[in-house]
Every structure is written in structure tokens, then in C-alpha cells.
Design an enzyme around this catalytic site. Structure first.
Site, PDB file in Angstrom:
ATOM      1  N   LYS A   1       2.250   4.542   1.555  1.00 16.64           N
ATOM      2  CA  LYS A   1       2.337   5.072   2.919  1.00 16.64           C
ATOM      3  C   LYS A   1       1.930   6.540   2.838  1.00 16.64           C
ATOM      4  O   LYS A   1       2.711   7.403   2.424  1.00 16.64           O
ATOM      5  CB  LYS A   1       3.739   4.924   3.489  1.00 16.64           C
ATOM      6  CG  LYS A   1       3.807   5.300   4.952  1.00 16.64           C
ATOM      7  CD  LYS A   1       5.109   4.860   5.576  1.00 16.64           C
ATOM      8  CE  LYS A   1       5.105   5.036   7.079  1.00 16.64           C
ATOM      9  NZ  LYS A   1       4.821   6.361   7.552  1.00 16.64           N
TER      10      LYS A   1
ATOM     11  N   GLU B   1       0.853  -1.195   0.000  1.00 13.04           N
ATOM     12  CA  GLU B   1       0.000   0.000   0.000  1.00 13.04           C
ATOM     13  C   GLU B   1       0.884   1.239   0.000  1.00 13.04           C
ATOM     14  O   GLU B   1       2.040   1.178   0.397  1.00 13.04           O
ATOM     15  CB  GLU B   1      -0.868   0.034   1.279  1.00 13.04           C
ATOM     16  CG  GLU B   1      -1.879  -1.068   1.342  1.00 13.04           C
ATOM     17  CD  GLU B   1      -2.566  -1.141   2.706  1.00 13.04           C
ATOM     18  OE1 GLU B   1      -2.551  -0.138   3.448  1.00 13.04           O
ATOM     19  OE2 GLU B   1      -3.091  -2.210   3.020  1.00 13.04           O
TER      20      GLU B   1
ATOM     21  N   CYS C   1      11.032  49.862  -8.056  1.00 17.09           N
ATOM     22  CA  CYS C   1      10.646  51.222  -8.432  1.00 17.09           C
ATOM     23  C   CYS C   1      11.223  52.290  -7.510  1.00 17.09           C
ATOM     24  O   CYS C   1      11.035  53.475  -7.752  1.00 17.09           O
ATOM     25  CB  CYS C   1       9.127  51.340  -8.442  1.00 17.09           C
ATOM     26  SG  CYS C   1       8.429  51.292  -6.781  1.00 17.09           S
TER      27      CYS C   1
ATOM     28  N   CYS D   1       4.005  51.235  -8.911  1.00 22.54           N
ATOM     29  CA  CYS D   1       5.173  50.348  -8.975  1.00 22.54           C
ATOM     30  C   CYS D   1       5.006  49.377 -10.149  1.00 22.54           C
ATOM     31  O   CYS D   1       3.998  48.689 -10.263  1.00 22.54           O
ATOM     32  CB  CYS D   1       5.304  49.575  -7.668  1.00 22.54           C
ATOM     33  SG  CYS D   1       6.587  48.315  -7.722  1.00 22.54           S
TER      34      CYS D   1
ATOM     35  N   LYS E   1      10.688   3.337   3.495  1.00 26.66           N
ATOM     36  CA  LYS E   1      10.648   4.796   3.369  1.00 26.66           C
ATOM     37  C   LYS E   1      11.429   5.246   2.146  1.00 26.66           C
ATOM     38  O   LYS E   1      12.556   4.803   1.926  1.00 26.66           O
ATOM     39  CB  LYS E   1      11.264   5.433   4.622  1.00 26.66           C
ATOM     40  CG  LYS E   1      10.474   5.154   5.893  1.00 26.66           C
ATOM     41  CD  LYS E   1       9.328   6.105   6.049  1.00 26.66           C
ATOM     42  CE  LYS E   1       9.780   7.404   6.618  1.00 26.66           C
ATOM     43  NZ  LYS E   1       9.153   7.810   7.833  1.00 26.66           N
TER      44      LYS E   1
ATOM     45  N   CYS F   1       5.624  47.494  -0.828  1.00 21.84           N
ATOM     46  CA  CYS F   1       5.937  48.723  -1.555  1.00 21.84           C
ATOM     47  C   CYS F   1       4.628  49.495  -1.660  1.00 21.84           C
ATOM     48  O   CYS F   1       3.619  48.951  -2.088  1.00 21.84           O
ATOM     49  CB  CYS F   1       6.458  48.392  -2.948  1.00 21.84           C
ATOM     50  SG  CYS F   1       6.478  49.824  -4.039  1.00 21.84           S
TER      51      CYS F   1
ATOM     52  N   ASP G   1       1.036  10.218   3.802  1.00 20.89           N
ATOM     53  CA  ASP G   1       1.694  11.092   4.763  1.00 20.89           C
ATOM     54  C   ASP G   1       0.693  12.044   5.421  1.00 20.89           C
ATOM     55  O   ASP G   1       0.604  13.214   5.082  1.00 20.89           O
ATOM     56  CB  ASP G   1       2.807  11.871   4.058  1.00 20.89           C
ATOM     57  CG  ASP G   1       3.809  12.426   5.043  1.00 20.89           C
ATOM     58  OD1 ASP G   1       3.707  12.091   6.242  1.00 20.89           O
ATOM     59  OD2 ASP G   1       4.684  13.190   4.628  1.00 20.89           O
TER      60      ASP G   1
ATOM     61  N   TYR H   1      -7.533   1.862   6.007  1.00 18.37           N
ATOM     62  CA  TYR H   1      -6.657   0.735   5.678  1.00 18.37           C
ATOM     63  C   TYR H   1      -6.675  -0.398   6.702  1.00 18.37           C
ATOM     64  O   TYR H   1      -5.898  -1.336   6.607  1.00 18.37           O
ATOM     65  CB  TYR H   1      -5.221   1.182   5.406  1.00 18.37           C
ATOM     66  CG  TYR H   1      -4.586   2.096   6.449  1.00 18.37           C
ATOM     67  CD1 TYR H   1      -4.360   1.672   7.748  1.00 18.37           C
ATOM     68  CD2 TYR H   1      -4.189   3.382   6.095  1.00 18.37           C
ATOM     69  CE1 TYR H   1      -3.762   2.494   8.677  1.00 18.37           C
ATOM     70  CE2 TYR H   1      -3.593   4.229   7.019  1.00 18.37           C
ATOM     71  CZ  TYR H   1      -3.382   3.769   8.312  1.00 18.37           C
ATOM     72  OH  TYR H   1      -2.803   4.597   9.228  1.00 18.37           O
TER      73      TYR H   1
ATOM     74  N   CYS I   1      11.845  50.079  -2.625  1.00 15.81           N
ATOM     75  CA  CYS I   1      11.446  48.963  -3.483  1.00 15.81           C
ATOM     76  C   CYS I   1      12.509  48.707  -4.550  1.00 15.81           C
ATOM     77  O   CYS I   1      12.911  49.647  -5.245  1.00 15.81           O
ATOM     78  CB  CYS I   1      10.105  49.277  -4.141  1.00 15.81           C
ATOM     79  SG  CYS I   1       9.629  48.065  -5.374  1.00 15.81           S
TER      80      CYS I   1
HETATM   81  S1  IVH Z   1      -0.883   0.347   8.784  1.00 12.76           S
HETATM   82  C1  IVH Z   1      -0.024  -1.685  12.719  1.00 12.76           C
HETATM   83  N1  IVH Z   1      -1.056   1.406   6.364  1.00 12.76           N
HETATM   84  O1  IVH Z   1       2.163   5.126   9.011  1.00 12.76           O
HETATM   85  C2  IVH Z   1      -0.241  -1.099  11.394  1.00 12.76           C
HETATM   86  N2  IVH Z   1      -0.187   2.737   8.113  1.00 12.76           N
HETATM   87  O2  IVH Z   1       4.541   4.555  10.853  1.00 12.76           O
HETATM   88  C3  IVH Z   1      -0.497   0.339  11.447  1.00 12.76           C
HETATM   89  N3  IVH Z   1       0.403   5.021   7.437  1.00 12.76           N
HETATM   90  O3  IVH Z   1       0.777   5.503  12.170  1.00 12.76           O
HETATM   91  C4  IVH Z   1      -0.532   1.131  10.295  1.00 12.76           C
HETATM   92  N4  IVH Z   1      -0.187   4.814   5.326  1.00 12.76           N
HETATM   93  O4  IVH Z   1      -0.347   6.753  10.267  1.00 12.76           O
HETATM   94  C5  IVH Z   1      -0.692   1.590   7.651  1.00 12.76           C
HETATM   95  N5  IVH Z   1      -1.276   2.225   4.207  1.00 12.76           N
HETATM   96  C6  IVH Z   1      -0.934   2.396   5.473  1.00 12.76           C
HETATM   97  C7  IVH Z   1      -0.418   3.630   5.927  1.00 12.76           C
HETATM   98  C8  IVH Z   1      -0.043   3.758   7.267  1.00 12.76           C
HETATM   99  C9  IVH Z   1       0.283   5.625   6.254  1.00 12.76           C
HETATM  100  C10 IVH Z   1       0.917   5.649   8.661  1.00 12.76           C
HETATM  101  C11 IVH Z   1       0.053   5.477   9.872  1.00 12.76           C
HETATM  102  C12 IVH Z   1       0.944   4.906  10.932  1.00 12.76           C
HETATM  103  C13 IVH Z   1       2.297   5.181  10.394  1.00 12.76           C
HETATM  104  C14 IVH Z   1       3.240   4.128  10.887  1.00 12.76           C
END
Ligand code: IVH
Length: 681
Positions: A123, A121, A424, A444, A326, A439, A125, A238, A421
Site C-alpha cells: 500500500k 500489493e 560561543c 563561532c 494497515k 549566530c 503512501d 496498479y 549563541c
Molecule cells: S487499489 C478500488 N492498490 O490506497 C481499489 N490502492 O485507501 C482502489 N493505494 O486511494 C485502490 N497502494 O491511493 C490500490 N496497491 C494499491 C495501493 C492503493 C496505495 C491507495 C490508493 C487508494 C487508497 C485506498
């Protein structure tokens, strides 16, 4: 003499301690209260340690309110603490193929298998958030907190449009979900909403947010949930839990069930039968992360079989059955060669760092914004400094940290805002309480250039072809001295520009002509009235119905408009008090721009009625149909329930139509919808 010297030295230390405390308090506030940290934890600790050290040497300087005199920071007050049904864990990280293969080796060893299926999946942010449902109704939204205890942020979560508030019992059952369950997922702010919000904040002289994650975190912990509602957050589910455990035998099935129940599940997930397939997925998305409408910082790999997840269990804070891969940080270290100033449409001076070019995440970065003087002072950045630069989902790279070590010595030249400025020579003013320098010269050239660019831009008058290069020439040669001059441009005038042929000139003139048909709100937005953005312009046009009515409105009348308060109202009044601005409107009127619009009062014929649109509509676009219904006082919802009054079905309508029939909800076609809203004539 000696005594006076000593006293002087103590005074110096006292001053330093106070300054340090101020800085620490500022960052505590940003971090704990606003959820919007500007410096790293390590830097923050360094500041506190420095203060602690001085206080240890001079105990007489310790005060009860010094930041060293309390543990941690001030927690946000106002949210109830809730214990999680099972701990909300974090994930262990790996950073390269080798570490990922090590993780897989452990999984195979512990499970005694030679092959394991994984789900990959994105990750996302943002911040993780748990949602509890009872009988299909959302009861609580809970932040992760420390993993065991989170905060109840239900009121805010309810404003997030991708969080289903109510799911019909039949749907819950059909999806295979129990009546009572918990969903975990990621709350985030999409990049378009983030950029738009920051643009508006910048325009309004407010501090801008560093990244979408901080906004999501800060927004869900706002005490005023109307703020959350405005900030367009998104939620991806998720994980599905019943009594703290996953409710299916496969994680992939849980994802499918969540989707069937109406949750937003990120479509970019994939079943992988080997680590090779996982690596392909990782590479695919590392290369394409910029094409996503939200930020991701890696890939999460999960063992698909839940029984196997249970066998593998947890280590301390993280599961053994999942890992986060990561992506490499998109940051780099480089040196500030100079600080340049750009002048914006409102006269705002923006300092920009000119950097020694540095490759970051596939592009070469040579500029980074420094926003304003406050930002520069808070960071303490000087010309010649080595700095850390980050390129997030945001287009403009940011300076995030000033380096100070033997390889990266401090620079020496303090940057000061010019008194005149740079474009000008006009006076520069910083209004009390504002972060920005401006300014104040109305003529200007930089302001003129930027205001023309704004006027011609796509969201405003949409004059294609009138970009940077052309506007520079038009203003430099005196062909355009105000936005009204755009409408006096002729083929002869355009042909005097560099690299302008007859055909391009004709195209530009056609674009200019076309802009006259654009609605009133665009013209209002195009005037560049301070604090009047796209949305406010729309409300003003709807409310007053004409430029004349807007120009004559009093402060009180203006404040009757949605989202217009004293500050925006005052700015509008002042704008039209200036005779030059009124002359400008007159010239636009003469040129034939649209200065009237339909004054809109929302209808009431569909008040209290809820519609669901499904299938492919042929007579209207989705947005068009939605607008028709809303203008008649009705509501459009995304999912069918007992509370739905009408389902408008186009061609190829699917599950929503089935559902409507199942629940006995009236199903109508587009023409019947038009009749209901009274739009059919
Ligand atoms: S699963 C025990 N799936 O990443 C499993 N986490 O460092 C828990 N996160 O706190 C999380 N995308 O906020 C999972 N597809 C994803 C995610 C995800 C982002 C975040 C989540 C978690 C952090 C873990």
C-alpha cells in the site's frame, strides 16, 4: 469602574477571536492551498468550533470574512474538473489478523467458495491518480478528488518520468491492451528526493514538508508545472480499466500487461493462495518497510479473479473484493523534558526537543526536531508538554501534536530562543521575514565544526574518516581553524588525537590527498556559500570553468547561470567580497585542489536526436553513456518508438532491441555511439 472592566474583558475576547482566526486561516492555507497540513483534521475542527462558540456568544464580533462564514476552504483555482469513468473508490481497512480473517470469511461466504486466490500489493503512501490513454498517448491525468469528480492535472503529470507519454501501437497490442484505456495508480515522492528537497528548503530558509505524501499531493496540484518537473515524483500503476471495468480475467494479468506496456508496476507483489500466505507477505513487509526507497502504510489484498470481484461488488465507498491491512502507526506519546539548541554550518539555531525516551516502531526515540521558532509557535508547544511524535520514513522524528487532556496536562514552560549563541556567546539575529535565528559570529566554533564536517562529507570532498569525533577534536585543539587547515595536517598532528594510530593517520592523509583530485564543483559546494547546493555548484562550475572566473563574476553574469536568481547571485557576490574567503581560496589553490574544470557548452552535433540504451554496456556505465549523448545535445529516452533515432545495444539486449528491429530503428553499438558524439579519439 465596572464598565471599564467590562470593556477590558470584551477587548480581551476580541483579541482572542482575531488570534484564533489567524491560526485557522493559516491552517486552511496549509491544507487547501498548499496541500501541506500541519495539524490533524480533528484539531482543525476543534479550533473552528472554539471560534464558532465564541462568535455565538458574541454575535457582534462576527465579521464577513471570519473563517466560520464560509463552508469548507478555498479550493485551489485553476484546474478543470473532470468526471471519473467509474468512481475512484477507497479501501476499507483492517488492523490485525483477526479482522483480516473476518474479511476473508465474508469473501468466502459471499462467493460460496472454500478457497480464493489473492494478489498482495504494497500500500503505497502517495496519492491516487488516473491516467487516460487514447491510441497509446496519454490524454489526461486526473486526481481522485471526491472520488466522482477529480481535477485535470495533465500538464503536471506529463513531467513525471515514470508516466509513459506515448506507447507504441504495436506494444499496446502485444501487451493485450485496448487502444483506449485508463490506468490507475499511486503518485509518490521517493524518500531520497524528499530528503534532498527538505534539506535544500531548510538551507534556503523555507518551510519544510511534513512527509512525502503531502509533497506528492501538493506538487501535482502546482499551477506551475516546472515546479512539478523539478520534484522527481514517481508513479506506480496498479489498475487497468477499459470503459470503467478491468480488462483482463485476472488482476495479476492486468499487472503483467501494464508492465509489458511500459508502466512501472511495483515488483513487490505476490499471488497468495491462502490467507496464511497473505499473512506471511504482510509480516515480511512490515519488517522490511524501512528498506524501501518510498513509504508504505500497509498491504492491499485483492481478489485475483475479476469475475469474482464483480460478484462481490461494492459497499458504499469501498470494494468488497479488496482490503487494506494497515501497519501500526509509528507514533507515540511522550513528554518534552527540555529543548536543546544545535548550531549549524550557517549559524542556524535548530531547537530540538529532548524527549522522555519512547519506543516507536522498533527504536527508542529521545529527540525530535522542532525546526525553528515559527514551528514552535504554531504548534504552541511548551517544555513539559505531552506530545505526539511520529517517525516516518524520515530519519528525524517529528512532533506532530500537543496533547491536552487529563492524562496529558499541558506543560508550563515557554521556550525562548537564547539571545546569545549557546556555543560561543555570539549575537543571535533573526532577519526580518525569515524563520531562522542565526549566530552571527564568524568565528563561532559550532559553525567551524559544521562547515568542516560539510567540507569533508561524502557528497563534497569525500574525506573518509573525518567524521564527528575527529572533527570535534581537530577544532577543539585548534588544529583546524578553517577548511584550508585540513591540507596542512601532518602525521605528527594527527597522532596527537585520541585513539589515533599510525595506520589510521596514514589513511586519513591519503584520503585528504585524494580529495585534491575531485572536480571544481565539489570545491565550490564545499565552500559553504549560502544557498549554493550541490546542483547549483555544478551549474556554476560548468558555466565559469574556473574558481577565478566565478570569483570575478558580477551579479548579472551570475544570473546567466541556470537556476541562479538574484538571491543566490547576491549571496555569491557577498561571499567573495569578504577578503577572508578569498584568502581561503588561495590557500586551497596552494594546497593543490582542483580549481579549474572544463567549461561546458553543450554540443549540438546530436541536437534533435533521441537515443535508447539497452543491454549491458561494457565501455561505459549507463550514466556515463547518457552524459556523453546529452553533452553532445542529444536526448536519451527509456522506451523505443518510431521517434527513436538510435538504439545503442550492449550485450544481452532484449525486448527493446526486438522492438527497434520491428520498427526499423537504427541499432548501433557503443563504438558507433562514441563516433557519433565525436568522443572517440
Ligand atoms: S487499489 C478500488 N492498490 O490506497 C481499489 N490502492 O485507501 C482502489 N493505494 O486511494 C485502490 N497502494 O491511493 C490500490 N496497491 C494499491 C495501493 C492503493 C496505495 C491507495 C490508493 C487508494 C487508497 C485506498
Amino acid at each position: 469602574m465596572a464598565r471599564a472592566g467590562k470593556e477590558g474583558a470584551i477587548k480581551e475576547i476580541e483579541k482572542k477571536v482575531e488570534a484564533l482566526r489567524d491560526t485557522i486561516r493559516y491552517h486552511e492555507h496549509s491544507y487547501y492551498v498548499l496541500d501541506d497540513p500541519e495539524i490533524t483534521d480533528a484539531e482543525f475542527d476543534r479550533l473552528v468550533n472554539e471560534l464558532k462558540k465564541i462568535e455565538a456568544e458574541h454575535p457582534e464580533l462576527v465579521t464577513p470574512n471570519s473563517p466560520t462564514q464560509r463552508i469548507g476552504g478555498k479550493p485551489r483555482e485553476g484546474f478543470v474538473k473532470v468526471r471519473h469513468s467509474s468512481p475512484m473508490l477507497s479501501l476499507d481497512n483492517v488492523y490485525n489478523e483477526e479482522e483480516l480473517r473476518d474479511w476473508e470469511r465474508r469473501v468466502l461466504e459471499l462467493s460460496g467458495r472454500s478457497e480464493v486466490d489473492y494478489v498482495c500489493e504494497l500500500k503505497l503512501d502517495g496519492m491516487s491518480l488516473a491516467l487516460r490513454y487514447e491510441d497509446g498517448t496519454v490524454q489526461r491525468g486526473i486526481t481522485r478528488g471526491d472520488g466522482s469528480i477529480g481535477e485535470d492535472v495533465t500538464l503536471n503529470v506529463r513531467t513525471v518520468r515514470t508516466v509513459p507519454l506515448e506507447i507504441d501501437a504495436a506494444v499496446v497490442k502485444k501487451a493485450g491492451l485496448p487502444a483506449t484505456f485508463e490506468v490507475r495508480g499511486e503518485l509518490l515522492m521517493p524518500l531520497t528526493a524528499f530528503r534532498k528537497m527538505n534539506e535544500e528548503r531548510e538551507r534556503d530558509g523555507l518551510q519544510i514538508f511534513a512527509n512525502p505524501r503531502n509533497v506528492a499531493a501538493g506538487t501535482v496540484r502546482q499551477l506551475d508545472s516546472s515546479v512539478t518537473a523539478q520534484r522527481r515524483l514517481d508513479y506506480f500503476a496498479y489498475q487497468l480499466l477499459k470503459d470503467g471495468r478491468t480488462h483482463f480475467d485476472l488482476h495479476s494479468k492486468a499487472l503483467a500487461a501494464l508492465q509489458a506496456a511500459g508502466f512501472k508496476v511495483n515488483p513487490n507483489h505476490k499471488l497468495a493462495k491462502s490467507i496464511e500466505e497473505v499473512l506471511k507477505f504482510i509480516q515480511h513487509w512490515e519488517e522490511r518497510r524501512d528498506s524501501l526507497p518510498y513509504e508504505i502504510d500497509g498491504i492491499v489484498i485483492k481478489v485475483n479473479r475479476i469475475a469474482l470481484q464483480d460478484e462481490l461488488g461494492f459497499t458504499g465507498k469501498a470494494p468488497r473484493w479488496a482490503i487494506a491491512y494497515k501497519f501500526a502507526a509509528r507514533g507515540g506519546i511522550t513528554q518534552i523534558e527540555d529543548v536543546l539548541i544545535t548550531v549549524g554550518r550557517t549559524g542556524k539555531l535548530t531547537p530540538t526537543a529532548r524527549l522522555k525516551p519512547v519506543p516507536i516502531g522498533g527504536t527508542t526515540v529521545s529527540r525530535a526536531t522542532l525546526h525553528n521558532m515559527d514551528f514552535i509557535e504554531r504548534l504552541g508547544v511548551k517544555i513539559g508538554d505531552w506530545v505526539e511524535v511520529e517517525r516516518g520514513g524520515d530519519v528525524i522524528p517529528k512532533v506532530t501534536r500537543v496533547m491536552d487532556d487529563k492524562d496529558h496536562p499541558r506543560g508550563g514552560k515557554v521556550f525562548e530562543m537564547p539571545e546569545r549563541c549557546p556555543e560561543c556567546g555570539g549575537h543571535i539575529v533573526r532577519t526580518e521575514g525569515e524563520a531562522d535565528h542565526r549566530c552571527v559570529n564568524a568565528n563561532c566554533p559550532a559553525k567551524l565544526r559544521e562547515s568542516i564536517l560539510h567540507f569533508a562529507s561524502r557528497q563534497v570532498m569525500n574525506i573518509e574518516g573525518m567524521g564527528d569525533v575527529m572533527v570535534n577534536q581537530l577544532t577543539d585543539r585548534g588544529l583546524v581553524k578553517s577548511v584550508a587547515d585540513i591540507y596542512d595536517l601532518t602525521q605528527e598532528k594527527l597522532l596527537t588525537l585520541d585513539r589515533m594510530g599510525e595506520k589510521s593517520a596514514k589513511n586519513v592523509l591519503a584520503e585528504i590527498e585524494g580529495s585534491k583530485k575531485l572536480p571544481l564543483e565539489r570545491v565550490i559546494f564545499g565552500l559553504g556559500i549560502r544557498f549554493v547546493g550541490e546542483r547549483t555548484a555544478e551549474f556554476l562550475a560548468e558555466h565559469f570553468g574556473s574558481m577565478d572566473a566565478l570569483m570575478q563574476a558580477t551579479l548579472e553574469q551570475l544570473q546567466e547561470v541556470n537556476e541562479v536568481g538574484p538571491r543566490i547571485g547576491q549571496s555569491i557576490v557577498e561571499f567573495f567580497q569578504e577578503p577572508k574567503n578569498c584568502e581561503l581560496v588561495e590557500r586551497l589553490r596552494k594546497a593543490g585542489l582542483t580549481l579549474t574544470g572544463a567549461k561546458k557548452e553543450r554540443g549540438t552535433q546530436l541536437a534533435g536526436k533521441t537515443f535508447v540504451l539497452t543491454g549491458t554496456l561494457v565501455r561505459h556505465t549507463r550514466d556515463g553513456a547518457k552524459k556523453l549523448i546529452e553533452d553532445a545535445g542529444g536526448k536519451v529516452s527509456g522506451s523505443v518508438s518510431k521517434k527513436t533515432d538510435y538504439v545503442v545495444a550492449g550485450t544481452e539486449a532484449g525486448s527493446k532491441l526486438d522492438k527497434a528491429k520491428e520498427l526499423g530503428v537504427a541499432v548501433i553499438d557503443e563504438e558507433q555511439m562514441e563516433e557519433l558524439v565525436g568522443a572517440k579519439s
